[in-house]
Enzyme design. Sequence first.
Site, PDB file in Angstrom:
ATOM      1  N   HIS A 292      39.130  38.535  32.354  1.00  0.00           N
ATOM      2  CA  HIS A 292      39.478  38.674  33.765  1.00  0.00           C
ATOM      3  C   HIS A 292      40.621  39.679  33.924  1.00  0.00           C
ATOM      4  O   HIS A 292      41.605  39.618  33.187  1.00  0.00           O
ATOM      5  CB  HIS A 292      39.908  37.300  34.301  1.00  0.00           C
ATOM      6  N   ARG A 340      35.947  41.290  36.881  1.00  0.00           N
ATOM      7  CA  ARG A 340      35.117  40.877  35.746  1.00  0.00           C
ATOM      8  C   ARG A 340      33.846  41.714  35.740  1.00  0.00           C
ATOM      9  O   ARG A 340      33.437  42.217  36.793  1.00  0.00           O
ATOM     10  CB  ARG A 340      34.711  39.406  35.891  1.00  0.00           C
ATOM     11  N   LYS A 343      30.975  41.936  38.635  1.00  0.00           N
ATOM     12  CA  LYS A 343      31.480  41.365  39.879  1.00  0.00           C
ATOM     13  C   LYS A 343      31.909  42.493  40.811  1.00  0.00           C
ATOM     14  O   LYS A 343      31.747  43.670  40.517  1.00  0.00           O
ATOM     15  CB  LYS A 343      32.607  40.364  39.606  1.00  0.00           C
ATOM     16  N   ASP A 346      37.529  44.752  44.381  1.00  0.00           N
ATOM     17  CA  ASP A 346      38.495  44.049  45.228  1.00  0.00           C
ATOM     18  C   ASP A 346      39.828  44.780  45.067  1.00  0.00           C
ATOM     19  O   ASP A 346      40.292  45.010  43.944  1.00  0.00           O
ATOM     20  CB  ASP A 346      38.611  42.582  44.757  1.00  0.00           C
ATOM     21  N   CYS A 348      42.821  44.040  45.202  1.00  0.00           N
ATOM     22  CA  CYS A 348      43.943  43.459  44.455  1.00  0.00           C
ATOM     23  C   CYS A 348      43.933  43.918  43.000  1.00  0.00           C
ATOM     24  O   CYS A 348      44.975  44.009  42.363  1.00  0.00           O
ATOM     25  CB  CYS A 348      43.957  41.936  44.555  1.00  0.00           C
ATOM     26  N   TYR A 349      42.746  44.220  42.481  1.00  0.00           N
ATOM     27  CA  TYR A 349      42.669  44.680  41.083  1.00  0.00           C
ATOM     28  C   TYR A 349      43.179  46.113  40.914  1.00  0.00           C
ATOM     29  O   TYR A 349      43.305  46.586  39.792  1.00  0.00           O
ATOM     30  CB  TYR A 349      41.251  44.533  40.544  1.00  0.00           C
ATOM     31  N   ASP A 403      40.951  43.240  50.763  1.00  0.00           N
ATOM     32  CA  ASP A 403      40.088  43.230  49.588  1.00  0.00           C
ATOM     33  C   ASP A 403      39.016  44.319  49.703  1.00  0.00           C
ATOM     34  O   ASP A 403      38.912  45.218  48.878  1.00  0.00           O
ATOM     35  CB  ASP A 403      39.523  41.797  49.508  1.00  0.00           C
ATOM     36  N   ASP A 410      45.743  40.641  54.134  1.00  0.00           N
ATOM     37  CA  ASP A 410      46.731  39.595  53.893  1.00  0.00           C
ATOM     38  C   ASP A 410      47.845  40.163  53.029  1.00  0.00           C
ATOM     39  O   ASP A 410      47.741  41.284  52.525  1.00  0.00           O
ATOM     40  CB  ASP A 410      46.082  38.346  53.253  1.00  0.00           C
ATOM     41  N   HIS A 413      46.820  41.126  49.240  1.00  0.00           N
ATOM     42  CA  HIS A 413      46.116  42.392  49.023  1.00  0.00           C
ATOM     43  C   HIS A 413      46.962  43.596  49.416  1.00  0.00           C
ATOM     44  O   HIS A 413      46.836  44.663  48.827  1.00  0.00           O
ATOM     45  CB  HIS A 413      44.786  42.391  49.782  1.00  0.00           C
TER      46      HIS A 413
END
Lengths: 498, 315
Positions: A292, A340, A343, A346, A348-349, A403, A410, A413
């Site tokens: 992850h 991952r 997936k 997003d 945040c990554y 995201d 938010d 993010h």
Amino acid sequence: MASQQDGDDTLDELLKDGARIEELPDEDEDNNSATEMNGPPFPGKHLQPKRKHDVPPWMNSATLGLFHEDSQTPSTEALAKTAAECLPFLTLEDTQGLPLNSHGLPHLRRKPHADFLRGCLGDLPAPYAAMDASRPWLFYWCIAGQSFLDEDVSEYKDRLIETVRPLQNPGGGFGGGHGQYSHCACTYATVLALTAVDGLEVVDRKAMWHWLGTVKQADGGFRMAIGAEEDIRGAYCAMTVITLLNLPLELPPDSPARKAGLQSFTDSLGNWIGRCQSYEGGIAGAPNNEVHGAYAFCALACLSILDAPHVSIPAFLDVALLTRWLASMQTTPEGGFAGRPNKLVDACYSHWVGACFTLIEAALPTPADKYTTAKEGMWNKAALVRYLLTCGQQPGKKGGMRDKPSTRPDGYHTCYSLSGLSAAQHHHHYDTQGSTRDDGGSGRLLAAFNWRAERGTAEEMKALNVDEEDVVELVHPVFVLRFEAVEAARKRFEGGGL
Amino acid sequence: MGKYADDPAWSDLTPLPTDEGGSHPLAQIAYSADYEETMSYLRALMAANEFSPRALDLTEDLIDMNPAHYTVWLYRAQCLFALNSDLHEELEWLNETALAHQKNYQIWHHRNLVVDKLGECGGETEFVARMFEKDAKNYHVWSYRQWLVKRFDLWEAGELEFTERMLGEDVRNNSAWNHRWFVVNGRAGAAGVGDPEVRAREVGFAEEAIGKVAQNQSPWNYLRGIMRRCGKPLAELKGIAEQYASLDRPDAVRSSFALDLLADILAEEEDGKEQAGRALDLLASRYDPIRKNYWAYRKDQLGLGELKQAVADVA
């Protein structure tokens, strides 16, 4: 559906449940309004052919159409849906009425984003009780996020100190709220927020040292709280707090880990982190679990606290394998990162994976170090910047980052998008001459303080398609704070002791 | 006034209201009256170190209002064990709660504590499978299942078949691939893919998955992992790599992961470096251009200089 939930397994789940509270729909959503003067109005697809834009090679239709699969799966459906959702923004067919920079990309909306973060620190309605156990994260995301936009956050100092006082437990550490058990994530977020405003005097360091001793485990790792789960977040959070506050590395006499023969917070820790690297090369939250992106950052940052990255990272992790895995997380066509394999992208990554490259590039053997500074590094910074500016920004007056386009902005993010943007825009160097431990003095681990950063050049910003106002501040690669704030904490506790 | 304040069964306890720390706290939440009251009584219970049936009831109340409240979960576990409560009953309640709060994660640690104490896991794998119907990649549910397998020695209790079923539904489910790896290799002292028979079976399984969907990172990672764990050279995978990416047919590459693997295999061959460079050029210019800088880095590490446009090869 697995779609749009990828972010829900990142640094602190409970938060995320809360961070995704449905807010009331905006009354003033003007995202498609043609009245903004700075960008061309969005004409609607049926009216005229698509405008011709300089579409990057990873987004051209030949690339996108390369692999036709006969077998559709739930993953494929979710991936295709996300790509379809992002493409009109990525190709600039739809710029959402955002003001555009000189390269045709939306500007970074500095002021609306700062206002958004400021708003998240204001009074919150009753449904936010879902975040009652994770308010310290709001303090950190919203204060640090503002500082990444070069906002003055010192005004928060007194209020933050007052606010967190009831969250600190007499036995040490911070909980999510008054009367809640001390927790590594809450403690980390509180200490970081306090560091950002230079307000660490409120921390009871001696009690903190004792409490951290109770969560250190015989196998080398850390539990998140007494009786709670053991995972790699605990390791990163605990070592961050120990290092910023310059707590003694030796375990308190009453630490249960002492019974297993451990003497220091760092004992067996590198090995425990090494056990989290899976056959795929990435890092899991705990041994045997799935890889992850957020846990990769926790592992690399924790190792970068323990020693110089070129020493500690190769000592416990297979660097080539991890590098391949990290690079593989950048998604086509979006250009952001997924957490991952198979997936969804997003924002945040952008931090959790994007910031890993800073750390891992410092861990490479010398020729590669030369390589990364001489050329563009090993990842696609322009693609990440494009994703964040085109897909990650909430249009309208509200501001904030999100995201992906179908989600609401938010604090979480927004903070980590800005940190990822910083990783893409600037350069970080680890000073290999710096000492890694204050041996003559307090014994503090110093490796994490040996980072230097310099702003990306004008030429590099041009290559990333950003203007001066789209550039964020330098963010510390280990502590995820402004460098000035980290330096103040280093100095404040230079003498050590309790 | 409120549920607890009005109840004589709670009259001995003085609630501890929220200390906000000051007149103007940051991110202050306007708690509902119910939530504020229940939290005040929780603080009072915890301050008195009370582990009682009424405390248990209160935690249930609070979890309904805020399932992400880790303190309440930890306190509830202490109560359950102090009272020697019926843990089967607890599991039934947890089932409902888990299904109602799919994204909640504290619940899985709590379940772990309860089932560990109970010492038996009847019905657990079935319940976990139900959770996957809603989200087949739920990280904490998979981690819980891994714990179950290890704790209750379920290595040969149908887990391999379970991963096969999950991958049958979605061959791209990386969580299921990871679980398969764990089931095959995670047992203490197990040879795993070190056993030639097991290795052949697992290589065959991954190759079959690739046959279904070639552009799928998971089985390619799985194959590489097998070779690495056995100390075998990647060259053993040359056949499958070339089946999906051959430099003789640069126009017909069917998987960028195969091409990446081929680059690694060629780089290890005597006189193979130039060809490895061609594979990396193809990845950078045609099959995986978003990672151009990474492929350039790999080429640089082989001492092959900068990337070349691979278009000429293609034409």
